[in-house]
Motif scaffolding. Structure first.
Motif, PDB file in Angstrom:
ATOM      1  N   LYS A   1       0.761  -0.678  -0.038  1.00 46.86           N
ATOM      2  CA  LYS A   1       0.115  -0.404  -0.303  1.00 46.86           C
ATOM      3  C   LYS A   1       1.036   1.128  -0.400  1.00 46.86           C
ATOM      4  CE  LYS A   1      -4.062   2.391   2.685  1.00 46.86           C
ATOM      5  NZ  LYS A   1      -4.989   1.942   4.044  1.00 46.86           N
ATOM      6  N   GLY A   2       2.060   1.252   0.789  1.00 47.10           N
ATOM      7  CA  GLY A   2       2.898   2.444   0.456  1.00 47.10           C
ATOM      8  C   GLY A   2       3.351   2.012  -0.367  1.00 47.10           C
ATOM      9  N   TYR A   3       3.677   1.556  -0.730  1.00 41.24           N
ATOM     10  CA  TYR A   3       4.472   1.757  -2.552  1.00 41.24           C
ATOM     11  C   TYR A   3       3.763   2.703  -3.598  1.00 41.24           C
ATOM     12  CZ  TYR A   3       8.573  -1.669  -1.002  1.00 41.24           C
ATOM     13  OH  TYR A   3       9.421  -2.076  -0.601  1.00 41.24           O
ATOM     14  N   GLN A   4       2.059   1.365  -3.877  1.00 42.35           N
ATOM     15  CA  GLN A   4       1.248   2.532  -4.763  1.00 42.35           C
ATOM     16  C   GLN A   4       0.651   3.603  -4.495  1.00 42.35           C
ATOM     17  OE1 GLN A   4      -1.019  -1.791  -5.841  1.00 42.35           O
ATOM     18  NE2 GLN A   4      -2.006  -1.095  -3.855  1.00 42.35           N
ATOM     19  N   THR A   5       0.781   3.950  -3.103  1.00 39.67           N
ATOM     20  CA  THR A   5       0.775   5.830  -2.947  1.00 39.67           C
ATOM     21  C   THR A   5       1.908   6.592  -3.508  1.00 39.67           C
ATOM     22  OG1 THR A   5      -0.639   4.641  -0.733  1.00 39.67           O
ATOM     23  CG2 THR A   5       0.436   6.807  -0.535  1.00 39.67           C
ATOM     24  N   VAL A   6       2.647   6.348  -2.934  1.00 43.85           N
ATOM     25  CA  VAL A   6       4.039   6.998  -3.276  1.00 43.85           C
ATOM     26  C   VAL A   6       3.656   6.942  -4.674  1.00 43.85           C
ATOM     27  CG1 VAL A   6       6.267   6.814  -3.495  1.00 43.85           C
ATOM     28  CG2 VAL A   6       5.595   6.195  -1.184  1.00 43.85           C
ATOM     29  N   ILE A   7       3.350   6.252  -5.709  1.00 40.07           N
ATOM     30  CA  ILE A   7       3.906   5.989  -7.362  1.00 40.07           C
ATOM     31  C   ILE A   7       2.135   6.758  -7.800  1.00 40.07           C
ATOM     32  CG2 ILE A   7       3.252   4.136  -8.888  1.00 40.07           C
ATOM     33  CD1 ILE A   7       6.012   4.328  -7.995  1.00 40.07           C
ATOM     34  N   ARG A   8       1.428   6.981  -7.177  1.00 38.71           N
ATOM     35  CA  ARG A   8       0.105   7.363  -7.206  1.00 38.71           C
ATOM     36  C   ARG A   8       0.918   8.430  -7.389  1.00 38.71           C
ATOM     37  NH1 ARG A   8      -3.171   6.018  -4.109  1.00 38.71           N
ATOM     38  NH2 ARG A   8      -3.668   4.190  -4.622  1.00 38.71           N
ATOM     39  N   ALA A   9       1.135   9.585  -6.226  1.00 40.62           N
ATOM     40  CA  ALA A   9       1.339  11.176  -6.110  1.00 40.62           C
ATOM     41  C   ALA A   9       2.780  11.332  -7.375  1.00 40.62           C
ATOM     42  CB  ALA A   9       2.381  11.705  -4.597  1.00 40.62           C
ATOM     43  N   ARG A  10       3.419  10.473  -7.738  1.00 42.44           N
ATOM     44  CA  ARG A  10       4.506  10.873  -8.479  1.00 42.44           C
ATOM     45  C   ARG A  10       3.785  10.504  -9.347  1.00 42.44           C
ATOM     46  NH1 ARG A  10       8.711  12.585  -5.002  1.00 42.44           N
ATOM     47  NH2 ARG A  10       9.877  10.828  -4.400  1.00 42.44           N
ATOM     48  N   LEU A  11       3.587   9.886  -9.854  1.00 39.68           N
ATOM     49  CA  LEU A  11       2.802   9.087 -11.265  1.00 39.68           C
ATOM     50  C   LEU A  11       1.410  10.136 -12.076  1.00 39.68           C
ATOM     51  CD1 LEU A  11       2.153   5.265 -11.898  1.00 39.68           C
ATOM     52  CD2 LEU A  11       3.945   7.552 -13.087  1.00 39.68           C
ATOM     53  N   GLU A  12       0.608  11.072 -10.700  1.00 38.92           N
ATOM     54  CA  GLU A  12       0.061  12.212 -10.435  1.00 38.92           C
ATOM     55  C   GLU A  12       0.972  13.302 -10.919  1.00 38.92           C
ATOM     56  OE1 GLU A  12      -3.392  13.908 -10.892  1.00 38.92           O
ATOM     57  OE2 GLU A  12      -3.333  11.662 -10.918  1.00 38.92           O
ATOM     58  N   ASP A  13       1.641  13.739 -10.451  1.00 36.05           N
ATOM     59  CA  ASP A  13       2.395  14.535 -10.739  1.00 36.05           C
ATOM     60  C   ASP A  13       3.086  14.930 -12.100  1.00 36.05           C
ATOM     61  OD1 ASP A  13       2.219  15.746  -7.940  1.00 36.05           O
ATOM     62  OD2 ASP A  13       4.592  15.271  -7.181  1.00 36.05           O
ATOM     63  N   ALA A  14       3.850  13.668 -13.025  1.00 33.40           N
ATOM     64  CA  ALA A  14       4.515  13.672 -14.067  1.00 33.40           C
ATOM     65  C   ALA A  14       3.520  13.646 -14.851  1.00 33.40           C
ATOM     66  CB  ALA A  14       4.286  12.233 -14.110  1.00 33.40           C
ATOM     67  N   LEU A  15       1.677  13.524 -14.908  1.00 31.52           N
ATOM     68  CA  LEU A  15       0.443  13.809 -16.043  1.00 31.52           C
ATOM     69  C   LEU A  15       0.655  15.038 -15.699  1.00 31.52           C
ATOM     70  CD1 LEU A  15      -1.274  12.463 -17.726  1.00 31.52           C
ATOM     71  CD2 LEU A  15      -2.714  12.064 -15.042  1.00 31.52           C
ATOM     72  N   PHE A  16       0.503  15.380 -14.937  1.00 30.44           N
ATOM     73  CA  PHE A  16      -0.006  17.220 -14.626  1.00 30.44           C
ATOM     74  C   PHE A  16       1.242  17.629 -15.742  1.00 30.44           C
ATOM     75  CE2 PHE A  16       1.031  21.784 -12.564  1.00 30.44           C
ATOM     76  CZ  PHE A  16      -0.024  21.981 -12.698  1.00 30.44           C
ATOM     77  N   PHE A  17       2.676  17.983 -15.037  1.00 30.33           N
ATOM     78  CA  PHE A  17       4.063  18.372 -15.943  1.00 30.33           C
ATOM     79  C   PHE A  17       3.689  17.868 -16.980  1.00 30.33           C
ATOM     80  CE2 PHE A  17       6.396  17.416 -12.076  1.00 30.33           C
ATOM     81  CZ  PHE A  17       6.124  18.710 -11.541  1.00 30.33           C
ATOM     82  N   TYR A  18       3.295  17.171 -17.771  1.00 31.26           N
ATOM     83  CA  TYR A  18       2.897  16.372 -19.303  1.00 31.26           C
ATOM     84  C   TYR A  18       1.940  17.758 -20.058  1.00 31.26           C
ATOM     85  CZ  TYR A  18       2.478  13.557 -23.134  1.00 31.26           C
ATOM     86  OH  TYR A  18       1.650  12.865 -24.322  1.00 31.26           O
ATOM     87  N   LYS A  19       0.611  17.060 -19.086  1.00 29.03           N
ATOM     88  CA  LYS A  19      -0.552  18.046 -19.594  1.00 29.03           C
ATOM     89  C   LYS A  19      -0.621  19.704 -20.127  1.00 29.03           C
ATOM     90  CE  LYS A  19      -4.188  14.917 -18.663  1.00 29.03           C
ATOM     91  NZ  LYS A  19      -5.137  14.511 -18.277  1.00 29.03           N
ATOM     92  N   GLU A  20       0.601  20.379 -18.308  1.00 29.85           N
ATOM     93  CA  GLU A  20       0.978  21.506 -18.709  1.00 29.85           C
ATOM     94  C   GLU A  20       1.825  21.470 -20.065  1.00 29.85           C
ATOM     95  OE1 GLU A  20      -0.495  24.169 -17.020  1.00 29.85           O
ATOM     96  OE2 GLU A  20      -1.453  22.747 -16.388  1.00 29.85           O
ATOM     97  N   ASP A  21       2.980  21.191 -20.410  1.00 31.23           N
ATOM     98  CA  ASP A  21       4.184  21.398 -21.062  1.00 31.23           C
ATOM     99  C   ASP A  21       3.055  21.310 -22.581  1.00 31.23           C
ATOM    100  OD1 ASP A  21       5.463  21.446 -19.327  1.00 31.23           O
ATOM    101  OD2 ASP A  21       7.034  19.194 -19.268  1.00 31.23           O
ATOM    102  N   LEU A  22       2.340  20.223 -22.226  1.00 31.00           N
ATOM    103  CA  LEU A  22       1.584  20.076 -24.173  1.00 31.00           C
ATOM    104  C   LEU A  22       1.205  21.647 -24.614  1.00 31.00           C
ATOM    105  CD1 LEU A  22       0.249  16.276 -23.665  1.00 31.00           C
ATOM    106  CD2 LEU A  22       2.203  17.494 -26.047  1.00 31.00           C
ATOM    107  N   LYS A  23       0.820  22.092 -23.664  1.00 31.53           N
ATOM    108  CA  LYS A  23      -0.128  23.795 -24.220  1.00 31.53           C
ATOM    109  C   LYS A  23       1.216  23.920 -24.657  1.00 31.53           C
ATOM    110  CE  LYS A  23      -2.955  23.299 -20.225  1.00 31.53           C
ATOM    111  NZ  LYS A  23      -3.473  23.328 -18.887  1.00 31.53           N
TER     112      LYS A  23
END
Length: 661
Positions: free
Chosen positions: A305-327
């Protein structure tokens, strides 16, 4: 008997273990004079076990010099000086010998003595051995002032069943070691080196790096197979993970499918960069929403559960960065590079970008590319550094270039331009492939050449093992590309006002790049050829190395050495007076030289000079008393030398059996 030496520490960084172990092994073999049979390295220990040896002092013989022979004897009888010397060293008159020393004769006696035993030497040098291990960072943890990568907590040293009294500061060796930090309690008694490995395994430690790595790779395959996939990971990650754990436990986790919207390399990098986790691809090569992690403790639901929580936070950041960069289109970021420093003495990244546009255009034109390709490479150069200002690259700098390609594609840039933005960083290492696209090749050469030019001009020439800006790696990349694609570039024509040390640096890196062909061949070519035309150097070195073992090539080298052997140092008079030639052999040689001077020579064409040169030396007196004849014959030989020097200074070629000249 065997010797076990184990150094127990707090958790070492993964990147120091193998290098530290190699240094420890090398130094112990040097001090002990015995081979190391086994090496063991984990985050908490560096250990070696030697082959069987006897810890006995060696008997050595030394020569003790006495007084000069003229003082030692008088009328054939020993003097007080000699007798006093013999008394001091405890030797008899019968043991006296005469020896030459320097410019005179002396008396001397031989004496046998016992050297220190291997373990006595080890005891004396042990601290020095540990302090000499190359480590990127060292730390102190007590008042002793001694340093290591992490605090040393125990030393286990056994010769057979006997404790070897080694120490590091106040820490003394014993016959105790420790198992897994979480799965083993208390010290473990080691009675002899033979039981060391099994005892550790009983206490949840796999001490061999290769065995841990093998287990990790096997677990990756099995866990991926169960999910009908194959593991995906950056190069070197399994090795790094193997040095983060003493006993690997695999953990399979899942993340939300929405994160598959991220480019695959981003997903792989996010999981690897932050958590050292592995992605999984399906049969079609596409990532699936699962990851494999490795724990140093038995997995539990809480750990997963700890691993999945950390990964979710990291991937959420990455997805946000990606969508912002595409603008934001890449081109609109170029102006902002004025605020990114390239080097304090070499300006900013915008200025570097402008240099790349100009330099890549000159390279493309020198290589004969058409105008369409020239315009594409200029476009790629303009956009090549823009992704430095994207959110994704600021967070994960190893994605530099790759994200530029992704965003360029998203904004409709030409595919070759997009690929060049990514591939112009290749090759990053000697194991990397060079770019295949001509645009990528040109931009890669331009980028690396600009790095060399501007940073050497700024005074950043590498010294010793220090190369903070990777200039040696940049030079290797340039050579690898022009070598594979036969690009005959003249660096002096591409660059203006070459900085001091630039040509010497290129020359030294060519020597290193071409080392596999033999240093003698490389230096023979570099002696007469311009290092700023690297492809000519590479092509000739390759050709001469391939010819080196042929008899014709040996004949060529022999002929050349006969010529230069007689030429006075610094001779450069090449004017020939045909009218004063007297001997047929010199006329034949001259006619051959004239015919070859007008031709486009190949290396083996020089073999045609072998017989005329041999006949010339057999029949013609070069150093004639008549000064005009002597000068003319030396000038002829100099013209011969110049023909050979179109390719190399063959005098530097070395054969296993020296040539007789």
């Amino acid at each position: 008997m065997k010797l076990l030496v184990e150094v127990g520490t707090e958790e070492l960084p993964a990147n120091v273990i193998n290098q530290a172990l190699s240094s420890l092994k090398e130094n112990l073999e040097r001090v002990l004079g015995v081979s190391i049979q086994e090496v063991y390295g984990t985050p908490r220990r560096l250990a070696v076990i030697t082959k069987d040896f006897e810890d006995k002092p060696e008997e050595k013989e030394e020569l003790i010099y006495g007084p000069p022979l003229s003082i030692a004897y008088e009328d054939g009888k020993p003097t007080k000086a000699l007798l006093g010397f013999l008394e001091r060293v405890g030797a008899s008159l019968d043991s006296v010998m005469e020896v030459q020393r320097g410019g005179g004769k002396y008396v001397a006696v031989k004496r046998l003595y016992k050297d220190k035993s291997p373990l006595e030497r080890l005891k004396e040098e042990f601290e020095k051995i540990l302090l000499s291990i190359p480590l990127p960072k060292r730390m102190r943890w007590n008042s002793s002032g001694l340093t290591f990568s992490r605090p040393i907590r125990w030393i286990c040293a056994l010769y057979g069943d006997r404790i070897v009294p080694l120490n590091f500061g106040k820490l003394k060796a014993s016959n105790l070691t420790f198992g897994h930090r979480f799965l083993s309690e208390g010290p473990i008694l080691i009675q002899n080196p033979e039981e060391y490995e099994e005892k550790l395994k009983e206490h949840w430690v796999i001490p061999r790096f290769k065995e841990r790595l093998g287990l990790i790779l096997e677990m990756l395959r099995e866990e991926s197979y169960a999910l009908k996939g194959v593991p995906e990971y950056p190069e070197g990650l399994p090795e790094e993970v193997a040095n983060l754990l003493e006993f690997p436990f695999s953990v399979v986790g899942k993340f939300e499918e929405k994160y598959l919207e991220l480019p695959e390399k981003v997903l792989v990098t996010v999981l690897a960069h932050h958590q050292r986790f592995f992605c999984i691809a399906n049969e079609e090569g596409r990532l699936i929403p699962y990851f494999i992690a490795f724990s140093n403790n038995k997995p539990t639901d809480k750990i997963l559960k700890g691993y999945q929580t950390v990964i979710r936070a990291r991937l959420e950041d990455a997805l946000f960065f990606y969508k912002e960069d595409l603008k934001i289109p890449l081109e609109s970021l170029v102006e902002g590079l004025k605020g990114v420093i390239f080097h304090p003495k070499a300006g900013n990244m915008w200025e570097k970008t402008q240099r790349l546009v100009s330099l890549s255009e000159r390279i493309a034109r020198m290589l004969g590319f058409d105008q369409r390709t020239v315009e594409k490479v200029k476009r790629a150069a303009l956009l090549s550094k823009a992704d430095l200002l994207t959110n994704m690259v600021r967070e994960l700098d190893e994605l530099q270039g790759y994200m530029g390609m992704v965003y360029a594609r998203a904004w409709g840039e030409d595919e070759e331009v997009a690929r060049a933005i990514y591939e112009h960083y290749f090759p990053r290492t000697p194991s990397d492939e060079v770019p295949e696209s001509p645009l990528s090749q040109v931009l890669s050469i331009a980028d690396k050449l600009d790095n060399l030019y501007t940073l050497i001009k700024a005074g950043e020439i590498p010294s010793g093992s220090s190369d903070p800006y990777g200039l040696r790696r940049n030079a290797y990349g340039i050579f690898a590309i022009i070598h594979k694609h036969h690009y005959n570039l003249a660096l002096k024509e591409l660059l203006e006002d070459l900085p001091e040390g630039f040509e010497e640096f290129i020359r030294s890196r060519l020597e290193a790049y071409l080392e596999p062909y033999g240093y003698d061949v490389v230096r023979a070519v570099l002696e007469v050829k311009d290092p700023l035309k690297p492809y000519e150097i590479i092509r000739l070195t390759e050709e001469l190395a391939n010819l080196k073992h042929s008899q014709k090539f040996k004949d060529i080298v022999e002929a050349y050495k006969r010529v230069v052997k007689i030429l006075p140092s610094g001779w450069d008079d090449s004017f020939i007076e045909e009218g004063i030639m007297q001997e047929d052999e010199e006329k034949v040689l001259w006619e051959k030289v004239k015919s070859l001077e007008t031709e486009r020579l190949e290396v083996l064409d020089l073999w045609d000079l072998k017989q005329p040169i041999d006949m010339f030396f057999d029949k013609v007196l070069v150093m004639d008393k008549d000064l005009s004849l002597r000068r003319n014959r030396l000038a002829l030989l100099y013209r011969v030398k110049k023909l050979f020097n179109r390719f190399a200074d063959f005098e530097k070629i070395v054969f296993e059996q020296p040539l007789e000249v």
